[in-house]
Design a protein around this motif. Structure first.
Motif, PDB file in Angstrom:
ATOM      1  N   HIS A 298      35.811  60.236 -27.690  1.00 51.36           N
ATOM      2  CA  HIS A 298      35.462  59.617 -28.967  1.00 51.36           C
ATOM      3  C   HIS A 298      36.064  58.216 -29.087  1.00 51.36           C
TER       4      HIS A 298
ATOM      5  N   GLU B 124      28.411  73.989 -22.819  1.00 50.66           N
ATOM      6  CA  GLU B 124      28.394  73.494 -24.196  1.00 50.66           C
ATOM      7  C   GLU B 124      29.817  73.366 -24.736  1.00 50.66           C
TER       8      GLU B 124
ATOM      9  N   GLU C 137      31.481  70.400 -23.082  1.00 53.84           N
ATOM     10  CA  GLU C 137      30.890  69.173 -23.610  1.00 53.84           C
ATOM     11  C   GLU C 137      31.516  68.794 -24.948  1.00 53.84           C
ATOM     12  N   ARG C 138      31.758  69.793 -25.811  1.00 52.60           N
ATOM     13  CA  ARG C 138      32.393  69.505 -27.106  1.00 52.60           C
ATOM     14  C   ARG C 138      33.811  68.961 -26.902  1.00 52.60           C
TER      15      ARG C 138
ATOM     16  N   ARG D 253      33.638  65.386 -25.735  1.00 52.73           N
ATOM     17  CA  ARG D 253      33.286  64.464 -26.820  1.00 52.73           C
ATOM     18  C   ARG D 253      34.520  64.133 -27.659  1.00 52.73           C
ATOM     19  N   GLU D 254      35.360  65.126 -27.856  1.00 51.38           N
ATOM     20  CA  GLU D 254      36.613  64.882 -28.572  1.00 51.38           C
ATOM     21  C   GLU D 254      37.498  63.922 -27.786  1.00 51.38           C
TER      22      GLU D 254
END
Length: 374
Positions: free
Chosen positions: A56, A45, A48-49, A52-53
């Motif tokens: 983006h 998790e 994954e964050r 995503r950053e």
């Protein structure tokens, strides 16, 4: 394997989209798509964050394992895998090996052990990042992998510079070729392919010999170069003029098999009489002919198995097709998307040179036809 550093505009293309007001012929880009694999939990998790950053406004999809198909049927631009799980799941490493040819794979490791990293490099992995690394270092490794380079952990590089290879002559610094040994032409061929990220199996296939023979050659090569890993051998190879000459020679004489290079690409089937594309259509991909025959409408040009077409519409500034192509028989074609074509251009110098020669020959043929019609 090769270690390269490129300008990062090649990765920014994934982040932009066509803006309002741009003409239809303007470049249409898609957002980056990253696939993350590994067991569910806090670690995945968190990664994954971070991804995503990095991606983006793109998309990050997390999965427990690497599968044959892709979520949503779209091929990811990059795969990030939990490398510590790969050590205990040979099927996952085999799955990664099938995808690394056309998709950069970066693995995350608790600790980068030389033998383990070497195994990943042989499988075609584009980077190994230790889990203790900072997010900025991870982002840098991803950018390098997307640009066609190889990232090795700093701890491993530092160790390789400070520790002499096993059996090395103490009088020679690591990575300094032994002046009393030389490499045969065949060993130079092996080293040139190793420096381009080929596994032992791939090298054996390209040179038409047994994999055991390649291992024997590599033992001699490592001793001659005073190195102990594929990464170190690749780094030394970048400084050897004979290696560069061999790579150029292979490109000029057409030794590179485009079919092998595109083996993992999607296949599409067309029936006799189908129009592949029309003059003026947007060019979003090029094609490699596996079987069948196609005709360029309006000119007496036919293309059969082994031909590459659609490259002008893909790389020209207008991104438009310059001719109509019709299938004269049932055809099977490999589809090379724009992102894959650009990645191949940076990862495979031989492919890049062949592509340039193909573009030049076709533009010259067009000029000759125009002159004849005047």
């Amino acid at each position: 394997m090769k270690i390269r550093y490129f300008k990062l505009w090649t990765t920014k293309r994934f982040r932009s989209r066509r803006t309002a007001g741009e003409p239809p012929g303007a470049r249409l880009e898609v957002a980056m798509y990253i696939l993350l694999t590994g067991p569910a939990g806090l670690f995945r998790e968190g990664v994954e964050r971070l991804l995503r950053e990095f991606a983006h406004p793109g998309e990050v999809v997390a999965s427990a394992c690497l599968v044959e198909g892709w979520p949503g049927e779209r091929k990811p631009d990059c795969i990030v895998m939990d490398g510590d799980c790969l050590r205990h799941a040979s099927d996952e490493l085999d799955a990664a090996r099938r995808h690394t040819r056309m998709t950069p794979v970066v693995v995350l490791l608790e600790k980068a052990e030389p033998r383990q990293v070497d195994e990943f490099m042989a499988a075609g992995v584009s980077g190994c990042v230790e889990k203790s690394a900072s997010s900025s270092l991870l982002f840098g490794a991803l950018r390098l992998a997307l640009a066609g380079g190889i990232y090795l952990p700093r701890s491993l590089l530092a160790a390789s510079l400070n520790e002499p290879p096993a059996g090395a002559d103490a009088g020679h610094a690591p990575g300094t070729p032994d002046p009393h040994l030389h490499l045969t032409p065949r060993q130079i061929e092996v080293l040139a392919l190793l420096a381009q990220g080929r596994s032992n199996k791939m090298i054996a296939r390209e040179l038409g010999c047994a994999e055991a023979t390649i291992k024997t050659h590599l033992t001699t090569i490592f001793k001659a170069l005073n190195v102990r890993t594929r990464g170190q051998a690749s780094a030394v190879a970048q400084r050897l003029e004979r290696v560069h000459e061999k790579q150029i020679t292979r490109a000029l004489d057409g030794s590179l098999s485009i079919g092998t290079l595109l083996a993992n690409m999607e296949s599409q089937f067309y029936r006799s009489g189908d129009v592949l594309f029309r003059k003026g259509d947007p060019g979003a991909e090029m094609f490699y002919v596996l079987r069948g025959q196609l005709r360029l409408a309006g000119v007496d040009v036919r293309l059969g198995a082994g031909a590459l077409l659609g490259e002008i519409g893909l790389f020209s500034p207008e991104r438009r097709r310059t001719a109509t192509v019709v299938c004269e028989s049932d055809c099977e074609l490999r589809v090379v998307r724009a992102a894959d074509a650009i990645r191949l251009y940076y990862q495979e110098p031989e492919f890049a040179l062949q592509l340039i020669r193909l573009l030049a020959s076709r533009l010259n043929a067009d000029n000759v036809r125009r002159a004849q019609n005047v």
